[in-house]
Design an enzyme around this catalytic site. Structure first.
Site, PDB file in Angstrom:
ATOM      1  N   ASP A  64      -2.401   1.118 -42.755  1.00 53.42           N
ATOM      2  CA  ASP A  64      -2.216   2.257 -42.213  1.00 53.42           C
ATOM      3  C   ASP A  64      -1.244   2.665 -43.085  1.00 53.42           C
ATOM      4  O   ASP A  64       0.023   2.213 -43.193  1.00 53.42           O
ATOM      5  CB  ASP A  64      -1.972   2.240 -40.817  1.00 53.42           C
ATOM      6  CG  ASP A  64      -2.103   3.571 -40.412  1.00 53.42           C
ATOM      7  OD1 ASP A  64      -1.334   4.459 -40.818  1.00 53.42           O
ATOM      8  OD2 ASP A  64      -2.710   3.896 -39.390  1.00 53.42           O
ATOM      9  N   HIS A  65      -1.906   3.671 -44.117  1.00 54.95           N
ATOM     10  CA  HIS A  65      -0.713   3.753 -45.156  1.00 54.95           C
ATOM     11  C   HIS A  65       0.492   4.535 -44.592  1.00 54.95           C
ATOM     12  O   HIS A  65       1.548   4.869 -45.522  1.00 54.95           O
ATOM     13  CB  HIS A  65      -1.262   4.322 -46.464  1.00 54.95           C
ATOM     14  CG  HIS A  65      -1.620   5.919 -46.215  1.00 54.95           C
ATOM     15  ND1 HIS A  65      -2.808   6.264 -45.474  1.00 54.95           N
ATOM     16  CD2 HIS A  65      -1.161   7.197 -46.641  1.00 54.95           C
ATOM     17  CE1 HIS A  65      -2.853   7.557 -45.502  1.00 54.95           C
ATOM     18  NE2 HIS A  65      -1.970   8.172 -46.352  1.00 54.95           N
ATOM     19  N   HIS A 109      -2.883   6.951 -38.077  1.00 58.35           N
ATOM     20  CA  HIS A 109      -1.701   7.299 -38.614  1.00 58.35           C
ATOM     21  C   HIS A 109      -0.675   7.889 -37.401  1.00 58.35           C
ATOM     22  O   HIS A 109       0.452   7.529 -37.455  1.00 58.35           O
ATOM     23  CB  HIS A 109      -1.931   8.659 -39.526  1.00 58.35           C
ATOM     24  CG  HIS A 109      -2.961   8.150 -40.587  1.00 58.35           C
ATOM     25  ND1 HIS A 109      -2.830   6.741 -40.990  1.00 58.35           N
ATOM     26  CD2 HIS A 109      -3.807   8.810 -41.427  1.00 58.35           C
ATOM     27  CE1 HIS A 109      -3.852   6.836 -42.071  1.00 58.35           C
ATOM     28  NE2 HIS A 109      -4.354   7.875 -42.100  1.00 58.35           N
ATOM     29  N   LEU A 119      19.682  16.342 -43.165  1.00 56.14           N
ATOM     30  CA  LEU A 119      19.804  15.312 -44.501  1.00 56.14           C
ATOM     31  C   LEU A 119      18.730  15.408 -45.036  1.00 56.14           C
ATOM     32  O   LEU A 119      17.384  14.844 -44.831  1.00 56.14           O
ATOM     33  CB  LEU A 119      19.963  14.321 -43.662  1.00 56.14           C
ATOM     34  CG  LEU A 119      19.818  12.888 -44.225  1.00 56.14           C
ATOM     35  CD1 LEU A 119      20.860  12.799 -45.392  1.00 56.14           C
ATOM     36  CD2 LEU A 119      20.027  11.549 -43.342  1.00 56.14           C
TER      37      LEU A 119
HETATM   38  C1  BG6 Z   1      -6.335   9.404 -44.967  1.00 54.07           C
HETATM   39  C2  BG6 Z   1      -7.457  10.479 -44.089  1.00 54.07           C
HETATM   40  O1  BG6 Z   1      -6.136   8.438 -43.835  1.00 54.07           O
HETATM   41  O2  BG6 Z   1      -4.980  10.244 -44.927  1.00 54.07           O
HETATM   42  C3  BG6 Z   1      -7.353  11.873 -45.065  1.00 54.07           C
HETATM   43  O3  BG6 Z   1      -8.819   9.957 -44.158  1.00 54.07           O
HETATM   44  C4  BG6 Z   1      -6.040  12.352 -45.091  1.00 54.07           C
HETATM   45  O4  BG6 Z   1      -8.297  12.739 -44.312  1.00 54.07           O
HETATM   46  C5  BG6 Z   1      -4.948  11.235 -45.508  1.00 54.07           C
HETATM   47  O5  BG6 Z   1      -6.311  13.597 -46.013  1.00 54.07           O
HETATM   48  C6  BG6 Z   1      -3.682  11.901 -45.525  1.00 54.07           C
HETATM   49  O6  BG6 Z   1      -2.836  11.252 -46.226  1.00 54.07           O
HETATM   50  P1  BG6 Z   1      -1.271  11.714 -46.863  1.00 54.07           P
HETATM   51  O7  BG6 Z   1      -0.974  10.372 -47.184  1.00 54.07           O
HETATM   52  O8  BG6 Z   1      -1.756  12.671 -47.858  1.00 54.07           O
HETATM   53  O9  BG6 Z   1      -0.876  12.178 -45.858  1.00 54.07           O
END
Ligand code: BG6
Length: 485
Positions: free
Chosen positions: A181-182, A244, A397
């Site tokens: 989950d980035h 997210h 900050l």
């Molecule tokens: C992805 C979604 O997981 O995250 C996209 O599928 C979204 O719809 C993106 O644009 C957003 O990532 P970031 O890192 O640009 O906030």
């Protein structure tokens, strides 16, 4: 520890995710010498391309606008570790072919112990055949390690996610699996652990006694143009909230882990998520953008089914039933085609008890995840001068001002490095995913029309702050705008 003799295999190497995120992140790590010294990166995809074509495509997102010679040299060096194999995802013999290519690379390594990291930058329809084929045709058995990195969508609800995870588990163990989950790789999300647990001042105020409500907000200024077909199947809740924003919530609200060990952190997150009941319909606001200021509405996109009621905006309030948080609303909000690009956590504290100060602004702690990473605290101070009057101000900050030379890593860089090291802390464990789905599945089924008529989203103009119903929605949960005092 990073392992020598490692090959990173990017499956789906000709796709968007690989081009825009995976390969640039690998380059970032490579350039800063964070990859093993003798690393090789192999792209695999269906598209037939020769070596030169792959180098061109695979590096098309590595920008060097000022023709910096050092950067050009790094890009050339990076190219020299890349290679490409074309092949089908379903066909075992194509994976034998990939395996041969990997063995050929490995024959040049000193030691026989070789490691393979498989990164699946692929659509979910091929997750299972690829996971199976990799295990059956490309798995190293001579003492090296094998790891697989996968990314959402992990199913569409509790049941489909269980099915998918169950199938992947037949081939890959939990220990070998890294579910991305980035958002967990973002600097300010990682910072939450430090802000909370390395500061007595924060920690003491982190509960229902001091906090009125919490908002976690995701705003994007563009619509789903070109991606509408994919998006319509999932909607904003599956795209952003269920993964997210819920991940941010769980790190924000969990109890202190016993240590930094991955399982200790993930145990706390799971415990927290299990204390959240499924979201109620009354706690949800759904929206869909319509054309405004020359920008197309969601339904104007040809790839979107006509009359789609898919939400492109959602606000959902979650409740955590534990002693720390009972009664505190956690409002998750996300929308496409809004007025700005911003992701932030806003913790609004309670009113000062009535007495000497009346009608003054509430304290708020804001953690801006992007853009321009920042932590700021809105507080009241004495207006300078020969009288006593409180005025709202900020302790600020902002990273780019405070840490002028700091390089904030890309989320994917941080995560790929963790996966190479075998650190699972910032990856999603199977039971965590399961509870995450349980929280969202009932409202998703309602939205999908599986539980009676489908709810119709309210509309909002492209480029606006969101539906006009949003302000009353958040005030229902006790949020007060500063001007309300
Ligand atoms: C992805 C979604 O997981 O995250 C996209 O599928 C979204 O719809 C993106 O644009 C957003 O990532 P970031 O890192 O640009 O906030």
């Amino acid at each position: 520890e990073l392992k020598e003799n490692t090959i990173i295999i990017v499956l789906g190497a000709s796709g968007d995710l690989a081009k825009k995120k995976t390969l640039p992140a690998l380059f970032g790590l490579f350039r800063q010498s964070f990859l093993p010294r003798d690393v090789k990166i192999v792209g695999y995809a269906r598209t037939k391309m020769d070596h030169a074509e792959f180098l061109k495509r695979g590096t098309s997102y590595l920008k060097n606008p000022n023709d910096d010679p050092e950067l050009s040299k790094s890009i050339d060096d990076f190219k020299s570790v890349l290679s490409y194999v074309a092949g089908d995802y379903e066909d075992g013999s194509a994976f034998d072919n990939l395996n041969q290519h990997l063995e050929e690379i490995e024959s040049h390594y000193q030691s026989k112990e070789c490691n393979r990291i498989f990164y699946l930058a692929l659509p979910p329809s091929v997750f299972i055949p690829v996971a199976k084929n990799l295990k059956e045709h490309c798995y190293v058995t001579k003492g090296g390690i094998n790891r697989i990195i996968v990314e959402k969508p992990f199913g569409k609800d509790t049941e489909s996610a269980r099915e998918l995870l169950g199938s992947l588990k037949k081939y890959w163990t939990e220990d070998e699996t890294f579910r991305i989950d980035h958002y967990l790789g973002k600097e300010m999300v990682k910072n939450l652990l430090v802000l909370r647990f390395a500061n007595v001042a924060m920690n003491a105020a982190w509960d229902k006694n001091s906090i009125s409500n919490v908002q976690i907000t995701f705003k994007e200024p563009f619509g789903t143009e070109g991606r509408g077909g994919y998006f319509d199947e999932f909607g904003i809740i599956r795209d952003i909230l269920q993964n997210h924003l819920l991940q941010v919530l769980s790190v924000l609200a969990m109890e202190r882990p016993v240590s930094f060990a991955a399982e200790d952190i993930r145990d706390e997150k799971v415990k927290l998520l299990r204390a959240i009941p499924p979201i109620e319909r009354d706690d949800v606001l759904l929206g869909q953008y319509v054309s405004a200021n020359g920008k197309p509405g969601y339904l104007d996109d040809d790839t979107v089914p006509r009359n789609s009621v898919c939400p492109t905006f959602a606000a959902a309030t979650l409740w955590i039933h534990n002693p720390r948080w009972e009664g505190v609303p956690f409002i998750l909000k996300a929308g496409k085609a809004l007025n700005e690009a911003k992701v932030e956590v806003r913790i609004q504290f309670k009113d000062v008890t009535q007495g000497i100060f009346k009608d003054i602004a509430r304290n708020e702690l804001v953690i801006r995840i992007q853009p321009s990473e920042a932590v700021y605290l809105k507080l009241n101070a004495k207006t300078p001068g020969l009288y006593t009057r409180a005025m709202p101000t900020e302790m600020d900050l902002t990273y780019k001002r405070r840490f002028v030379d700091a390089q904030i890593p890309e989320a994917y860089e941080a995560l790929i490095l963790d996966a190479l090291k075998g650190d699972h802390s910032n990856f999603v464990r199977h039971d965590e995913l399961d509870v995450a789905w349980k929280i969202f599945t009932p409202i998703l089924h309602w939205i999908d029309g599986l539980a009676g008529p489908r709810p119709r989203p309210v509309t909002y103009p492209y480029g606006s702050r969101g539906p006009k119903e949003l302000d009353p929605f958040v005030s229902k949960y006790g949020f007060k705008r500063a001007s309300e005092g």
